[in-house]
Design an enzyme around this catalytic site. Structure first.
Site, PDB file in Angstrom:
ATOM      1  N   GLY A  96       3.286  -3.311 -10.570  1.00  0.00           N
ATOM      2  CA  GLY A  96       2.330  -4.462  -9.789  1.00  0.00           C
ATOM      3  C   GLY A  96       3.246  -5.847  -9.719  1.00  0.00           C
TER       4      GLY A  96
ATOM      5  CG  ASN B   5       6.538  -4.752  -4.782  1.00  0.00           C
ATOM      6  OD1 ASN B   5       8.139  -5.755  -4.016  1.00  0.00           O
ATOM      7  ND2 ASN B   5       6.696  -3.634  -5.465  1.00  0.00           N
TER       8      ASN B   5
ATOM      9  CG  MET C 237       1.605   5.571  -5.579  1.00  0.00           C
ATOM     10  SD  MET C 237       2.666   5.342  -4.662  1.00  0.00           S
ATOM     11  CE  MET C 237       3.280   7.136  -4.638  1.00  0.00           C
TER      12      MET C 237
ATOM     13  CB  ILE D 229      -2.418   8.476   2.555  1.00  0.00           C
ATOM     14  CG1 ILE D 229      -1.050   9.104   2.093  1.00  0.00           C
ATOM     15  CG2 ILE D 229      -2.481   9.378   4.169  1.00  0.00           C
ATOM     16  CD1 ILE D 229      -0.641  10.335   2.024  1.00  0.00           C
TER      17      ILE D 229
ATOM     18  CG  HIS E  16       8.020   3.166   2.535  1.00  0.00           C
ATOM     19  ND1 HIS E  16       7.601   4.051   2.070  1.00  0.00           N
ATOM     20  CD2 HIS E  16       9.084   4.054   3.074  1.00  0.00           C
ATOM     21  CE1 HIS E  16       8.159   5.245   1.993  1.00  0.00           C
ATOM     22  NE2 HIS E  16       9.368   5.468   3.335  1.00  0.00           N
TER      23      HIS E  16
ATOM     24  CD  GLU F  18      10.392  -3.383  -3.777  1.00  0.00           C
ATOM     25  OE1 GLU F  18       9.569  -2.026  -2.852  1.00  0.00           O
ATOM     26  OE2 GLU F  18       9.738  -1.967  -4.862  1.00  0.00           O
TER      27      GLU F  18
HETATM   28  C1  GRF Z   1       7.390  -0.173  -5.185  1.00  0.00           C
HETATM   29  O1  GRF Z   1       9.084   0.461  -5.040  1.00  0.00           O
HETATM   30  C2  GRF Z   1       6.757  -0.243  -3.459  1.00  0.00           C
HETATM   31  O2  GRF Z   1       7.653   0.356  -2.472  1.00  0.00           O
HETATM   32  C3  GRF Z   1       6.431   1.163  -3.875  1.00  0.00           C
HETATM   33  O3  GRF Z   1       5.833   1.128  -4.744  1.00  0.00           O
HETATM   34  C4  GRF Z   1       6.258   0.546  -5.933  1.00  0.00           C
HETATM   35  C5  GRF Z   1       5.035  -0.240  -6.577  1.00  0.00           C
HETATM   36  O4  GRF Z   1       6.171  -0.808  -7.321  1.00  0.00           O
HETATM   37  N1  GRF Z   1       5.369   1.537  -2.367  1.00  0.00           N
HETATM   38  P1  GRF Z   1       5.010  -2.442  -8.357  1.00  0.00           P
HETATM   39  O5  GRF Z   1       3.960  -1.147  -8.787  1.00  0.00           O
HETATM   40  O6  GRF Z   1       4.897  -3.115  -6.765  1.00  0.00           O
HETATM   41  O7  GRF Z   1       5.953  -2.775  -8.882  1.00  0.00           O
END
Ligand code: GRF
Length: 202
Positions: A11, A13, A93, A95, A112, A181
């Site tokens: 988490g 992000n 994770m 789809i 992504h 990101e």
């Molecule tokens: C990130 O690199 C995102 O781009 C990818 O999964 C990762 C998740 O990271 N889809 P976090 O859980 O937000 O640290």
């Protein structure tokens, strides 16, 4: 703008979005965080910030022989209770089938860690690093796009290139990707928040 964030892991992000809201950089409210993994540290981040959390595993559906579409439709009902204006897939994770996406047209965005059309699917950062070592690419990047049933496809909202430098280790490159990101997901949500505000003030 009411935002529901879907996660499966650490988490970081989600944390970047929460921090941007906290300091007033982002005019949005995270109304819930959903995870399909109980061990996702992102659930703790949300809980510590007083945000509603929902754990919605797929396993009981598999155990009962129920389809992924049924899981997606039930999850859509659970998310819809929060009346989201935007659903952010940040390290989610799973789809999604149309059973989820059709409930929220043009409201579901995905982050992504690759440039549009490159390294779709899992381990995109590692695959890009290997490709750079093989000399086929010099840059990778990050994209935020509207989610469609096809994995890591859909209209791109914003993307950013990230260089892979000759002296990089995978750890250094990965860190550079995550820093990028964290900024890009906030910028993407800010763009959509402005659009939301504009359409609501018309
Ligand atoms: C990130 O690199 C995102 O781009 C990818 O999964 C990762 C998740 O990271 N889809 P976090 O859980 O937000 O640290």
């Amino acid at each position: 703008m009411r935002v529901v964030v879907l996660i499966s892991g650490s988490g970081s992000n989600l944390q970047a979005i929460m921090d941007a809201i906290e300091i007033g950089h982002l005019k949005a409210q995270i109304v819930a965080v959903v995870s399909n993994r109980k061990s996702a540290y992102g659930l703790e981040r949300a809980g510590n910030a007083g945000i509603d959390t929902v754990y919605f595993p797929l396993k009981p559906y598999n155990d009962e022989g129920k389809s992924r579409e049924t899981y997606d439709a039930d999850l859509a009902e659970a998310v819809d209770l929060y009346q989201p204006d935007l659903i952010v897939l940040a390290g989610w994770m799973h789809i999604f089938s149309p059973a989820f996406l059709e409930k929220f047209p043009e409201k579901v965005i995905n982050l992504h860690p690759a440039l549009p059309g490159q390294f779709t699917g899992t381990n995109a950062i590692k695959r890009a690093f290997v490709a750079a070592r093989e000399g086929t690419i010099k840059n990778s990047g990050i994209m935020v796009h509207y989610a469609i049933p096809e994995v890591d496809a859909g209209d791109v909202i914003i993307h950013a290139e990230v260089p892979i430098l000759p002296g990089d280790t995978i750890q250094v490159f990965e860190e550079r990707m995550h820093l990028t990101e964290h900024k890009l997901i906030v910028t993407a949500i800010a763009l959509l928040a402005d659009k939301h505000d504009t359409s609501n003030s018309d």
